[in-house]
Scaffold this motif. Sequence first.
Motif, PDB file in Angstrom:
ATOM      1  N   PHE A 102       0.824  -1.220   0.000  1.00 39.17           N
ATOM      2  CA  PHE A 102       0.000   0.000   0.000  1.00 39.17           C
ATOM      3  C   PHE A 102       0.853   1.263   0.000  1.00 39.17           C
ATOM      4  N   PHE A 103       2.029   1.133  -0.620  1.00 39.45           N
ATOM      5  CA  PHE A 103       3.006   2.212  -0.660  1.00 39.45           C
ATOM      6  C   PHE A 103       2.449   3.464  -1.332  1.00 39.45           C
ATOM      7  N   SER A 104       1.645   3.309  -2.371  1.00 41.04           N
ATOM      8  CA  SER A 104       1.175   4.457  -3.150  1.00 41.04           C
ATOM      9  C   SER A 104      -0.249   4.886  -2.833  1.00 41.04           C
ATOM     10  N   GLU A 105      -0.975   4.056  -2.094  1.00 47.06           N
ATOM     11  CA  GLU A 105      -2.392   4.337  -1.869  1.00 47.06           C
ATOM     12  C   GLU A 105      -2.578   5.516  -0.917  1.00 47.06           C
ATOM     13  N   ASN A 106      -3.722   6.178  -1.060  1.00 48.42           N
ATOM     14  CA  ASN A 106      -3.973   7.423  -0.330  1.00 48.42           C
ATOM     15  C   ASN A 106      -5.323   7.359   0.377  1.00 48.42           C
ATOM     16  N   GLY A 107      -5.280   7.437   1.697  1.00 44.88           N
ATOM     17  CA  GLY A 107      -6.512   7.354   2.490  1.00 44.88           C
ATOM     18  C   GLY A 107      -7.363   8.610   2.428  1.00 44.88           C
ATOM     19  N   LEU A 108      -6.904   9.621   1.689  1.00 45.86           N
ATOM     20  CA  LEU A 108      -7.675  10.863   1.568  1.00 45.86           C
ATOM     21  C   LEU A 108      -9.051  10.598   0.987  1.00 45.86           C
ATOM     22  N   ASN A 109      -9.092   9.699   0.012  1.00 51.91           N
ATOM     23  CA  ASN A 109     -10.369   9.431  -0.657  1.00 51.91           C
ATOM     24  C   ASN A 109     -10.775   7.967  -0.494  1.00 51.91           C
ATOM     25  N   PRO A 110     -11.602   7.689   0.513  1.00 50.43           N
ATOM     26  CA  PRO A 110     -11.955   6.290   0.805  1.00 50.43           C
ATOM     27  C   PRO A 110     -12.803   5.647  -0.279  1.00 50.43           C
ATOM     28  N   THR A 111     -13.444   6.458  -1.124  1.00 51.32           N
ATOM     29  CA  THR A 111     -14.229   5.817  -2.185  1.00 51.32           C
ATOM     30  C   THR A 111     -13.305   5.297  -3.292  1.00 51.32           C
ATOM     31  N   ALA A 112     -12.129   5.935  -3.439  1.00 48.23           N
ATOM     32  CA  ALA A 112     -11.162   5.436  -4.413  1.00 48.23           C
ATOM     33  C   ALA A 112     -10.443   4.202  -3.866  1.00 48.23           C
ATOM     34  N   PHE A 113     -10.272   4.145  -2.555  1.00 46.39           N
ATOM     35  CA  PHE A 113      -9.547   3.028  -1.935  1.00 46.39           C
ATOM     36  C   PHE A 113     -10.379   2.382  -0.823  1.00 46.39           C
ATOM     37  N   PRO A 114     -11.419   1.629  -1.236  1.00 49.50           N
ATOM     38  CA  PRO A 114     -12.232   0.941  -0.221  1.00 49.50           C
ATOM     39  C   PRO A 114     -11.408  -0.026   0.622  1.00 49.50           C
ATOM     40  N   SER A 115     -10.267  -0.475   0.073  1.00 51.66           N
ATOM     41  CA  SER A 115      -9.390  -1.366   0.856  1.00 51.66           C
ATOM     42  C   SER A 115      -8.955  -0.656   2.139  1.00 51.66           C
ATOM     43  N   LEU A 116      -8.474   0.586   1.991  1.00 57.24           N
ATOM     44  CA  LEU A 116      -8.008   1.327   3.167  1.00 57.24           C
ATOM     45  C   LEU A 116      -9.160   1.640   4.120  1.00 57.24           C
ATOM     46  N   ARG A 117     -10.330   1.917   3.537  1.00 56.04           N
ATOM     47  CA  ARG A 117     -11.482   2.183   4.407  1.00 56.04           C
ATOM     48  C   ARG A 117     -11.826   0.945   5.233  1.00 56.04           C
ATOM     49  N   LYS A 118     -11.775  -0.216   4.572  1.00 60.29           N
ATOM     50  CA  LYS A 118     -12.031  -1.479   5.285  1.00 60.29           C
ATOM     51  C   LYS A 118     -11.005  -1.662   6.409  1.00 60.29           C
ATOM     52  N   PHE A 119      -9.719  -1.458   6.098  1.00 55.45           N
ATOM     53  CA  PHE A 119      -8.686  -1.638   7.128  1.00 55.45           C
ATOM     54  C   PHE A 119      -8.924  -0.682   8.300  1.00 55.45           C
ATOM     55  N   GLU A 120      -9.191   0.575   7.968  1.00 54.61           N
ATOM     56  CA  GLU A 120      -9.366   1.563   9.037  1.00 54.61           C
ATOM     57  C   GLU A 120     -10.570   1.219   9.910  1.00 54.61           C
ATOM     58  N   THR A 121     -11.695   0.884   9.251  1.00 51.69           N
ATOM     59  CA  THR A 121     -12.906   0.526  10.001  1.00 51.69           C
ATOM     60  C   THR A 121     -12.633  -0.671  10.913  1.00 51.69           C
ATOM     61  N   GLU A 122     -11.915  -1.644  10.389  1.00 47.36           N
ATOM     62  CA  GLU A 122     -11.662  -2.852  11.186  1.00 47.36           C
ATOM     63  C   GLU A 122     -10.658  -2.587  12.311  1.00 47.36           C
ATOM     64  N   ILE A 123      -9.653  -1.755  12.048  1.00 48.37           N
ATOM     65  CA  ILE A 123      -8.692  -1.404  13.112  1.00 48.37           C
ATOM     66  C   ILE A 123      -9.434  -0.717  14.256  1.00 48.37           C
ATOM     67  N   VAL A 124     -10.273   0.251  13.903  1.00 52.20           N
ATOM     68  CA  VAL A 124     -11.025   1.005  14.909  1.00 52.20           C
ATOM     69  C   VAL A 124     -11.929   0.058  15.697  1.00 52.20           C
ATOM     70  N   SER A 125     -12.573  -0.859  14.977  1.00 53.37           N
ATOM     71  CA  SER A 125     -13.507  -1.782  15.596  1.00 53.37           C
ATOM     72  C   SER A 125     -12.779  -2.764  16.524  1.00 53.37           C
TER      73      SER A 125
END
Length: 374
Positions: free
Chosen positions: A64-87
Amino acid sequence: MNHVKLLRMTLPFPSTGKSKDEVLAAMRAARDHDVQWQKGRAFSLVYHAGKEVDDLLKEASLLFFSENGLNPTAFPSLRKFETEIVSMAASLLGGDDNAAGTVTSGGTESLLMAVKTARDWARKNRPEIKHPEMILPITAHPAFEKAAEYFGVKTVYIPVWADYRADVDAARKAVTTNTILMIGSAPAYPHGVVDPIRELAAIAQEHGILFHTDACVGGFMLPFVRKLGYPVPDFDLSVSGVTSISADLHKYGYAAKGASVILYKTAELRRHQMFVSINWPGGIYPSPSMGGTRPGAPIAAAWAVMNYLGESGYLELTDLVMKATRRLQDGVNATPGLKVVSNPEMSVFAIGSNPSTGSGLDVYSLADELTKHN
Ligand SMILES: *Cc1c(COP(=O)(O)O)cnc(C)c1O
């Protein structure tokens, strides 16, 4: 000193590029005088869980070197990770189904967000307060002072007891009609002791104000310390009156640097953390925290290590750390003129002079000598 020198130096912008080998060689040489954390010579700056964990963190970061969490709709992978980390963090730290949070870049950002959220919560729910104040023990991390400066909240410091835990009576007396937030640490960094969170949070609750537990260093360790059978006082979101908690993934979560979580008791509270710009010609711009662009690598690496270690892995590591801590403490106490000055719950502790077993040992000179042996 080096830092000052660097700031004063003027370097021409490189006119041409160098080869990759040259660049990397210069960087390797630059490390020569760094602290030798690989040899166990660093305290608190590097949390190393062994080569296997390191390899996993590096691989996950590279993915995930190049991915950007700024836009979660472009990177649902990061949104999933963040949601699961928080949970996952909320489950560990006493949150229920209403809990909500964000992954941040570190403890400082988590604390900045806690203070900003409290300020904006108060603007809505306590509009009569024009000069908001927060009450914090003198042992609380300086990032709170930074947050107070940034967000226009006045700091009201309270002393600690002889055992270095926050003075509950002083906290009670410090409450005014302007108080919006109270703070306790689990544990505080200087002496490694957990503040009386239950008692402090009860005062906040009585006054209908917010309470933040700073578990930046303890959040991913204390729950496992307790599971191993050591005594740990209550400190998390399950404590009545605690409305938010911070826990650093890049400390005892053994994640790559640039990762922490801020959790709130309810999603309603977290709303006050959010920022949205609606009038920008570039479009609607929502942002949950301080940064704009958010590197994907630290989020990915944190998700990876939590799933790789699981509770059993964290328990094993915590057991190792606690045993090493006891050996270090026994060694200190067996040294004439020295003693462990606090009675800490986990692996952070302070050393002081002990005139009753030997004299002439100054802890500051000792620290200097130890640094020289790096
Ligand atoms: C480390 C720490 C922080 C700050 O975290 P950073 O990741 O260094 O920004 C805040 N509070 C406590 C108790 C800490 O130990």
